[in-house]
Design an enzyme around this catalytic site. Structure first.
Site, PDB file in Angstrom:
ATOM      1  N   GLU A  17      31.546  74.474  33.058  1.00 40.63           N
ATOM      2  CA  GLU A  17      32.582  74.245  33.759  1.00 40.63           C
ATOM      3  C   GLU A  17      33.225  73.040  33.360  1.00 40.63           C
ATOM      4  O   GLU A  17      32.104  71.986  33.568  1.00 40.63           O
ATOM      5  CB  GLU A  17      32.737  74.658  35.177  1.00 40.63           C
ATOM      6  CG  GLU A  17      34.143  74.194  35.739  1.00 40.63           C
ATOM      7  CD  GLU A  17      34.219  75.155  37.452  1.00 40.63           C
ATOM      8  OE1 GLU A  17      33.819  76.438  36.934  1.00 40.63           O
ATOM      9  OE2 GLU A  17      34.391  74.791  38.097  1.00 40.63           O
ATOM     10  N   HIS A  76      41.381  77.269  34.939  1.00 40.80           N
ATOM     11  CA  HIS A  76      41.601  77.445  36.123  1.00 40.80           C
ATOM     12  C   HIS A  76      43.413  77.767  36.182  1.00 40.80           C
ATOM     13  O   HIS A  76      44.112  76.822  35.836  1.00 40.80           O
ATOM     14  CB  HIS A  76      40.415  77.254  36.333  1.00 40.80           C
ATOM     15  CG  HIS A  76      39.077  77.338  36.490  1.00 40.80           C
ATOM     16  ND1 HIS A  76      38.602  76.998  37.286  1.00 40.80           N
ATOM     17  CD2 HIS A  76      38.874  77.906  35.623  1.00 40.80           C
ATOM     18  CE1 HIS A  76      37.475  77.412  37.675  1.00 40.80           C
ATOM     19  NE2 HIS A  76      37.490  77.616  36.322  1.00 40.80           N
ATOM     20  N   ARG A 106      43.327  81.083  44.681  1.00 39.33           N
ATOM     21  CA  ARG A 106      44.794  81.074  45.455  1.00 39.33           C
ATOM     22  C   ARG A 106      44.152  79.422  45.335  1.00 39.33           C
ATOM     23  O   ARG A 106      45.528  78.929  45.481  1.00 39.33           O
ATOM     24  CB  ARG A 106      43.965  81.847  46.679  1.00 39.33           C
ATOM     25  CG  ARG A 106      44.677  81.149  47.607  1.00 39.33           C
ATOM     26  CD  ARG A 106      44.742  82.250  48.936  1.00 39.33           C
ATOM     27  NE  ARG A 106      43.369  80.367  49.689  1.00 39.33           N
ATOM     28  CZ  ARG A 106      43.332  80.576  50.407  1.00 39.33           C
ATOM     29  NH1 ARG A 106      43.509  81.446  51.934  1.00 39.33           N
ATOM     30  NH2 ARG A 106      42.564  79.511  50.983  1.00 39.33           N
ATOM     31  N   GLN A 175      30.802  81.904  42.973  1.00 35.99           N
ATOM     32  CA  GLN A 175      30.790  80.662  43.664  1.00 35.99           C
ATOM     33  C   GLN A 175      28.971  80.331  43.495  1.00 35.99           C
ATOM     34  O   GLN A 175      28.363  81.547  43.990  1.00 35.99           O
ATOM     35  CB  GLN A 175      30.936  80.897  44.667  1.00 35.99           C
ATOM     36  CG  GLN A 175      30.333  79.494  47.203  1.00 35.99           C
ATOM     37  CD  GLN A 175      31.488  78.307  46.211  1.00 35.99           C
ATOM     38  OE1 GLN A 175      31.558  77.748  44.619  1.00 35.99           O
ATOM     39  NE2 GLN A 175      32.101  77.952  46.367  1.00 35.99           N
TER      40      GLN A 175
END
Ligand code: FAD
Length: 287
Positions: A17, A76, A106, A175
């Protein structure tokens, strides 16, 4: 390449990432770091997105750069505070850029956003549905082995996750977590609740003890005592902490592979040296 196709091949793989430069910062060092990470040829690379969309162009540009390097990008996309029109524009940009994979999020509520404003996207499931209806994307979403901070009722959190998955997710990314047994019991609960799509565990190589204490507090991630001892011992010595953090993450990944997980996502945070060290530690295992 669609990420669900990669994941369904069941081959051992790592994804990395990265995050785009913040506004008004020097873009070049970040671009170079991201290029170096892409040169290591991970199975795919995800690019984060600022909640509220302030930095959206950068996410698309970086994802395009990753694709030019021959690596599959995952862009993302957050929806808090966005309108349906905003989201359609973002999706059109991604489609035009040839990006096939989106992580539908979100986003955290910005501090200055009044709590009674929910907007057109109160939760990520609505975004997943709209991306599915827009068509043409492989859709990922986030999940939380220790529960999401806003929902301390684990059963409720799981049923919210199930609704999101049923809205059209193709895979989930977790996560960070520091105790693999937390991940294994979460996976059992997902399967027990009928969630069958691939789940990619997210591992964070900790190189900065202060940063990790803060992000664990914010995300509700627990630090097992074995890891806490490492942070207590080496936290004030950046080089030692980095070495210990890389070793800890490597051990976590080896244990995940040994327990049948095939894909692991690394929160590499624009640090090519950390990504390279972990790849080197796993060179035979990833062959
Ligand atoms: P949701 O799935 O909407 O869940 C949020 C909360 O609402 C949960 O507590 C859930 O239980 C609850 N909930 C869901 N649906 C309902 C419902 N219908 N009714 C009541 N409650 C409900 N943030 C960024 O800003 N940019 C990024 O690039 C980014 N990347 C991330 C990548 C990963 C892998 C992860 C794990 C997180 C990432 N985040 C990112 C952080 C994320 O945006 C926050 O954790 C955010 O608070 C929740 O996002 P979500 O998509 O998981 O939300």
């Amino acid at each position: 390449m669609r990420i669900d196709t990669l994941l369904n091949a069941n081959k051992r793989m790592l994804s990395f990432e990265v995050f785009p430069p913040k506004p008004n910062t020097d873009v070049e060092p970040i671009r170079q770091a991201i290029d170096s990470i892409a040169d290591m040829k991970p199975s795919f690379m995800s690019v984060t997105y600022g909640a509220g969309g302030g930095n959206s162009k950068n996410t698309v540009e970086i994802a395009k750069g990753i694709a030019r390097k021959g690596v599959t990008p995952l862009a993302h996309l957050t929806c808090i505070g966005a309108t349906k029109d905003d989201i359609r524009k973002r999706l059109s940009e991604l489609r035009e850029a040839g990006i096939e994979n989106v992580l539908a999020l979100r986003g955290d509520r910005p501090k200055d956003m009044p709590s009674d404003i929910e907007g057109e996207y109160p939760y990520a499931d609505a975004l997943v549905r709209d991306i599915r209806d827009f068509g043409g994307f492989c859709i990922g979403a986030a999940c939380y082995p220790e529960g999401h901070v806003e929902c301390r009722d684990r059963a409720q959190d799981l049923s919210n996750l199930k609704r999101k998955v049923e809205s059209g997710c193709d895979f989930l990314t977790t996560q960070m977590f520091f105790d693999n047994s937390v991940l294994y019991s979460f996976l059992y609960r997902l399967r027990d609740n009928g969630i069958q799509i691939p789940v990619v565990p997210g591992v964070m190589p900790v190189t900065n003890s202060r940063q990790i204490a803060r992000s664990c507090e914010l995300s509700g991630t627990s630090l097992p005592s074995r890891f806490r001892m490492i942070v207590d011992k080496f936290g004030d010595d950046p080089a030692a902490m980095k070495q210990a953090g890389i070793a800890y993450a490597t051990e976590q990944i080896i244990d995940l592979f040994a327990n049948g997980i095939s894909a692991v996502h690394l929160y590499t945070m624009n640090k090519p040296d950390v990504a390279a060290a972990i790849l080197s530690n796993l060179s035979e295992i990833l062959k």
